[in-house]
Design a protein around this motif. Structure first.
Motif, PDB file in Angstrom:
ATOM      1  N   PHE A 121       4.874   5.133  -7.156  1.00 57.89           N
ATOM      2  CA  PHE A 121       4.172   4.491  -8.270  1.00 57.89           C
ATOM      3  C   PHE A 121       5.004   4.520  -9.557  1.00 57.89           C
ATOM      4  O   PHE A 121       4.992   3.567 -10.335  1.00 57.89           O
ATOM      5  CB  PHE A 121       2.818   5.165  -8.514  1.00 57.89           C
TER       6      PHE A 121
ATOM      7  N   SER B 109       4.026   1.611  -0.896  1.00 57.21           N
ATOM      8  CA  SER B 109       4.856   1.702  -2.095  1.00 57.21           C
ATOM      9  C   SER B 109       4.063   2.242  -3.280  1.00 57.21           C
ATOM     10  O   SER B 109       4.544   3.095  -4.031  1.00 57.21           O
ATOM     11  CB  SER B 109       5.436   0.325  -2.444  1.00 57.21           C
ATOM     12  N   TYR B 110       2.828   1.769  -3.459  1.00 52.05           N
ATOM     13  CA  TYR B 110       2.024   2.245  -4.577  1.00 52.05           C
ATOM     14  C   TYR B 110       1.609   3.706  -4.403  1.00 52.05           C
ATOM     15  O   TYR B 110       1.475   4.444  -5.381  1.00 52.05           O
ATOM     16  CB  TYR B 110       0.788   1.359  -4.765  1.00 52.05           C
ATOM     17  N   ARG B 111       1.431   4.138  -3.158  1.00 51.46           N
ATOM     18  CA  ARG B 111       1.053   5.533  -2.927  1.00 51.46           C
ATOM     19  C   ARG B 111       2.211   6.495  -3.151  1.00 51.46           C
ATOM     20  O   ARG B 111       2.009   7.630  -3.584  1.00 51.46           O
ATOM     21  CB  ARG B 111       0.525   5.712  -1.494  1.00 51.46           C
TER      22      ARG B 111
ATOM     23  N   LYS C   2       5.464   1.099 -11.234  1.00 51.13           N
ATOM     24  CA  LYS C   2       4.352   1.007 -12.182  1.00 51.13           C
ATOM     25  C   LYS C   2       4.417  -0.333 -12.917  1.00 51.13           C
ATOM     26  O   LYS C   2       5.446  -0.690 -13.490  1.00 51.13           O
ATOM     27  CB  LYS C   2       4.417   2.153 -13.181  1.00 51.13           C
TER      28      LYS C   2
ATOM     29  N   SER D  14       0.816  -1.209   0.000  1.00 49.79           N
ATOM     30  CA  SER D  14       0.000   0.000   0.000  1.00 49.79           C
ATOM     31  C   SER D  14       0.852   1.262   0.000  1.00 49.79           C
ATOM     32  O   SER D  14       0.629   2.181  -0.795  1.00 49.79           O
ATOM     33  CB  SER D  14      -0.931  -0.009   1.223  1.00 49.79           C
TER      34      SER D  14
END
Length: 505
Positions: free
Chosen positions: A209, A204-206, A213, A202
């Motif tokens: 990205f 890392s993606y926020r 990606k 969570s």
């Protein structure tokens, strides 16, 4: 700035260390009290079967942050490519682990594992949830590796403390539950352990990205390079797992699950104390990797010695009072101390202390990518303990014999590692011997008089207090006056003065 960053990272890791050590000790106490020695031993050996097959969890973090760290050290590095290559490999690994676990693993549980009467169904249930736990950790590994490579310990530390605290809370609740507590414990542990990778993913993606990606790269050479590296790392990690879990299986074969409980407790103590080592080592790992990737060989050499030396010193800090007062501490910690636990703990801690001396070496080996020879020879020396233990047990030697074998093989492994460092990486061995080995030995000699205290006083709180104060005073003094060089002393004094000035404000 790099040295200050290492200190900052060490601070966060030490917060984690203190919190997780306290939580870990309490968790072990409540777990043993809730489950009893037999169920605790059953969980240790059954969970160990999964760990032996899924040892990739422990090494793929190193693979991921090594390749991402190398990209960060380059001027034109491609972090996205390194991350997505790692993620694709991990997804494939999770599938392989499930297949192996539900074929070879279950076959072993059903046909060869020595279990108390009527506990087969419990063992299969524990095994299945351990597999689920393992798969979740594998999938989350690339995200953890990314955060370590970017030195985001201010993020990883709170996550780890939270999940450890949740485990403790669930174990305390377990003590008040009726019914089959082993089944409930397996579920609780899996729930708590699944949160770590979910929170890493969570965050890392926020925040990263662009770097992570999703993108599928078709460059076979890239996959081959990472798989080859992780393959050698897997062999090394597999040797560690085989040493630990193979020992547990051998003990189970000759002595049953009660002695597995003793061995499991000793392993937990060793793991908790070893966290002191990993704290300083993990703070330095990204810096060594980036320095080596950027071609700064001098800084890499100094950081290797720094990591190895201080890993040894920081290991000694908790180890010294434990070695002096192990019987008293175990009786305080556990409501029931299984037989031979004291002997297991003492010798296994000595083995771990010897192993810390080479912690910096393995970091630069990983950074260089030249892991083959190190892995082959260190794995062979490590696994010698298993046939030796089986032989000595078969002719009637006591259970703690395996711990003495551990200590001898750890010393052999250190000798092999130092020699390979010179042959493979052309490292200045004289510098390492002078800056690390000599200073470690001198510090031990200064601390040695503390060993006389248990011989002069009766066991109890007063002796524990005296042993700790005298031992730690001698140790800290020896580290400062003998172990530290002038630059390290100046850095320490600067940090203390800065901290004091901030407090006065």
């Amino acid at each position: 700035m790099s040295n200050k960053l290492i200190v900052k990272n060490s601070f966060f890791l030490y917060i984690r260390l203190v919190a997780t050590t306290i939580i870990g000790l309490l968790t072990s106490r409540y777990t043993l009290a809730a489950l009893g020695a037999e169920s605790f031993g059953l969980y240790s050996v059954v969970g160990g079967v999964v760990s032996m097959m899924a040892f990739v969890n422990t090494i793929m973090v190193s693979t991921t942050y090594r390749f991402i760290g190398v990209e960060l050290g380059k001027k034109d590095g491609n972090i996205n490519k390194a991350f997505n290559t790692s993620l694709t490999i991990h997804l494939a690994i999770s599938v392989i682990v499930v297949i192996l676990a539900f074929t070879i693993g279950l076959y072993y549980v059903y046909n060869y594992l020595r279990l108390p009467d009527g506990r087969l169904n419990d063992a299969v249930f524990v095994f299945s949830f351990a597999i689920l736990n393992t798969v979740c950790v594998i999938i989350g590994t690339p995200f953890q590796g990314l955060l370590i490579a970017k030195e985001k310990f201010s993020v990883t530390v709170p996550i780890e403390i939270f999940t450890k605290g949740l485990t403790l809370a669930l174990v305390i609740i377990l003590g008040f539950m009726p019914g089959n507590r082993l089944i409930a414990y397996s579920i609780f542990v899996t729930i708590a352990h699944m949160l770590n990778p979910l929170l890493y993913i969570s965050y890392s993606y926020r925040n990263y990205f662009k770097d992570i990606k999703p993108k599928f790269y078709r460059e076979r050479t890239r996959y081959f390079e990472m798989i080859k590296f992780s393959g050698w790392m897997a062999v090394g990690a597999g040797a560690i797992m085989m040493e630990n879990q193979g020992s547990a299986i051998i003990i189970n074969r000759f002595f049953g699950t009660i002695l597995n409980a003793s061995f499991g407790i000793a392993n937990q103590v060793r793991t908790l104390v070893s966290m002191f080592t990993r704290s300083i080592a993990q703070a330095v790992v990204p810096q060594i990797t980036k320095s080596y990737a950027s071609g700064d060989q001098l800084r890499s050499k100094k950081l290797v010695a720094f990591s190895s030396k201080y890993s040894f010193f920081f290991m000694l800090i908790p180890l010294l009072p434990i070695m002096l007062e192990i019987d008293f501490m175990l009786n305080l910690w556990l409501t029931e101390v299984p037989d031979y636990t004291t002997s297991f703990v003492r010798i296994m801690l000595i083995q771990s202390l010897i192993g810390t001396i080479s912690s910096g070496i393995f970091t630069i080996v990983q950074a260089s990518g030249k892991v083959a020879y190190f892995t082959i020879f260190t794995s062979i020396t490590m696994l010698i303990c298993l046939p030796l233990a089986y032989y000595f047990y078969s002719i009637g030697y006591p259970p703690h014999t395996i711990s003495y074998i551990y200590a001898v093989t750890a010393l052999l492994q250190l000798i092999v590692t130092i020699n390979l460092l010179k042959v493979v990486l052309q490292y200045d061995i004289a510098f390492f011997l002078k800056e690390v080995i000599l200073k470690d030995i001198l510090v031990l000699l200064v601390v040695a008089p503390a060993l006389l205290i248990p011989l002069l006083m009766l066991e109890g709180w007063i002796r524990l207090f005296v042993s700790t104060i005298v031992g730690e005073t001698l140790l800290i003094g020896a580290i400062y006056f003998i172990g530290m060089d002038s630059k390290e002393k100046n850095l320490l004094r600067g940090i203390v003065q800065t901290g004091y000035a901030k407090l006065r404000r």
